[in-house]
Design a protein around this motif. Structure first.
Motif, mmCIF file in Angstrom:
data_model
loop_
_atom_site.group_PDB
_atom_site.id
_atom_site.type_symbol
_atom_site.label_atom_id
_atom_site.label_comp_id
_atom_site.label_asym_id
_atom_site.label_seq_id
_atom_site.Cartn_x
_atom_site.Cartn_y
_atom_site.Cartn_z
ATOM 1 N N LYS A 81 73.196 35.569 81.959
ATOM 2 C CA LYS A 81 73.579 34.267 81.427
ATOM 3 C C LYS A 81 73.942 34.460 79.957
ATOM 4 O O LYS A 81 73.179 35.067 79.210
ATOM 5 C CB LYS A 81 72.400 33.310 81.572
ATOM 6 C CG LYS A 81 72.672 31.902 81.187
ATOM 7 C CD LYS A 81 71.434 31.064 81.490
ATOM 8 C CE LYS A 81 71.614 29.639 81.057
ATOM 9 N NZ LYS A 81 70.380 28.870 81.313
ATOM 10 N N PHE A 136 73.284 39.811 93.621
ATOM 11 C CA PHE A 136 72.044 39.091 93.335
ATOM 12 C C PHE A 136 71.643 39.089 91.861
ATOM 13 O O PHE A 136 70.803 38.303 91.459
ATOM 14 C CB PHE A 136 70.881 39.678 94.151
ATOM 15 C CG PHE A 136 71.070 39.573 95.633
ATOM 16 C CD1 PHE A 136 71.279 38.343 96.245
ATOM 17 C CD2 PHE A 136 71.034 40.703 96.435
ATOM 18 C CE1 PHE A 136 71.436 38.241 97.608
ATOM 19 C CE2 PHE A 136 71.186 40.609 97.806
ATOM 20 C CZ PHE A 136 71.388 39.381 98.395
ATOM 21 N N LYS A 141 68.962 38.601 85.402
ATOM 22 C CA LYS A 141 67.859 38.333 86.325
ATOM 23 C C LYS A 141 68.367 38.453 87.754
ATOM 24 O O LYS A 141 69.514 38.141 88.041
ATOM 25 C CB LYS A 141 67.313 36.927 86.102
ATOM 26 C CG LYS A 141 66.667 36.752 84.750
ATOM 27 C CD LYS A 141 66.126 35.358 84.590
ATOM 28 C CE LYS A 141 65.528 35.258 83.189
ATOM 29 N NZ LYS A 141 65.114 33.942 82.841
ATOM 30 N N THR A 142 67.473 38.862 88.610
ATOM 31 C CA THR A 142 67.769 38.888 90.031
ATOM 32 C C THR A 142 67.391 37.526 90.603
ATOM 33 O O THR A 142 66.319 37.002 90.307
ATOM 34 C CB THR A 142 66.967 39.995 90.734
ATOM 35 O OG1 THR A 142 67.303 41.251 90.144
ATOM 36 C CG2 THR A 142 67.259 40.051 92.220
ATOM 37 N N SER A 143 68.262 36.985 91.428
ATOM 38 C CA SER A 143 68.007 35.673 92.025
ATOM 39 C C SER A 143 66.786 35.741 92.943
ATOM 40 O O SER A 143 66.441 36.813 93.461
ATOM 41 C CB SER A 143 69.224 35.206 92.817
ATOM 42 O OG SER A 143 69.378 36.000 93.975
ATOM 43 N N PRO A 144 66.125 34.609 93.163
ATOM 44 C CA PRO A 144 64.993 34.599 94.101
ATOM 45 C C PRO A 144 65.395 35.096 95.496
ATOM 46 O O PRO A 144 64.641 35.828 96.134
ATOM 47 C CB PRO A 144 64.576 33.124 94.137
ATOM 48 C CG PRO A 144 65.001 32.584 92.809
ATOM 49 C CD PRO A 144 66.283 33.321 92.487
ATOM 50 N N GLU A 145 66.584 34.707 95.962
ATOM 51 C CA GLU A 145 67.072 35.195 97.256
ATOM 52 C C GLU A 145 67.204 36.715 97.220
ATOM 53 O O GLU A 145 66.799 37.405 98.151
ATOM 54 C CB GLU A 145 68.424 34.567 97.595
ATOM 55 C CG GLU A 145 68.999 35.093 98.898
ATOM 56 C CD GLU A 145 70.426 34.649 99.158
ATOM 57 O OE1 GLU A 145 70.763 34.500 100.332
ATOM 58 O OE2 GLU A 145 71.201 34.499 98.195
ATOM 59 N N GLY A 146 67.762 37.242 96.142
ATOM 60 C CA GLY A 146 67.935 38.685 96.002
ATOM 61 C C GLY A 146 66.614 39.427 96.020
ATOM 62 O O GLY A 146 66.499 40.492 96.637
ATOM 63 N N LYS A 147 65.611 38.876 95.362
ATOM 64 C CA LYS A 147 64.287 39.510 95.356
ATOM 65 C C LYS A 147 63.734 39.617 96.769
ATOM 66 O O LYS A 147 63.161 40.640 97.151
ATOM 67 C CB LYS A 147 63.332 38.722 94.460
ATOM 68 C CG LYS A 147 63.643 38.873 92.991
ATOM 69 C CD LYS A 147 62.709 38.040 92.143
ATOM 70 C CE LYS A 147 63.097 38.151 90.677
ATOM 71 N NZ LYS A 147 62.236 37.335 89.822
#
Length: 106
Positions: free
Chosen positions: A73, A69, A84-90
């Motif tokens: 970049k 997650f 950054k942590t992806s929105p799904e990962g959060k």
């Protein structure tokens, strides 16, 4: 954290999950997180003697999820954005955290 539709849909898969082989968060994050919370987190506080070993196993799974997650970049000049942590990962990590708190209360 409320269950997302994906997490809610994975309930049946969680009951069938193998606690020693929870699947891969890359292949199906919702199935992975439901298996983890159903098969591992539920056992976390059952015995004081088993807490350390169960906690290590949960932490290993969370680390595996974080590797999926969290992404960095590459910017011009070879610098990175710090990651950054992806929105799904959060959502998935918050669900795990809530499950751990719930298990501790139980």
């Amino acid at each position: 954290m409320a269950k997302t539709p994906e997490i809610r849909a994975a309930k049946g898969d969680a009951k069938e999950a193998d606690r020693h082989n929870l699947g891969d968060p890359v292949a199906d994050a919702a199935k992975w997180v439901r298996g983890l919370t159903t098969k591992r987190v539920s056992d976390l506080f059952k015995t004081e003697k088993g807490l350390e070993g169960h906690w290590k196993q949960v932490q290993q799974e969370v680390t595996r999820g974080n590797k999926h997650f969290f992404a960095t970049k590459t910017l011009p000049g070879g610098f990175t954005d710090g990651g950054k942590t992806s929105p799904e990962g959060k959502k998935m990590i918050a669900f795990i955290a809530d499950a751990i708190v719930g298990a501790a209360k139980g």
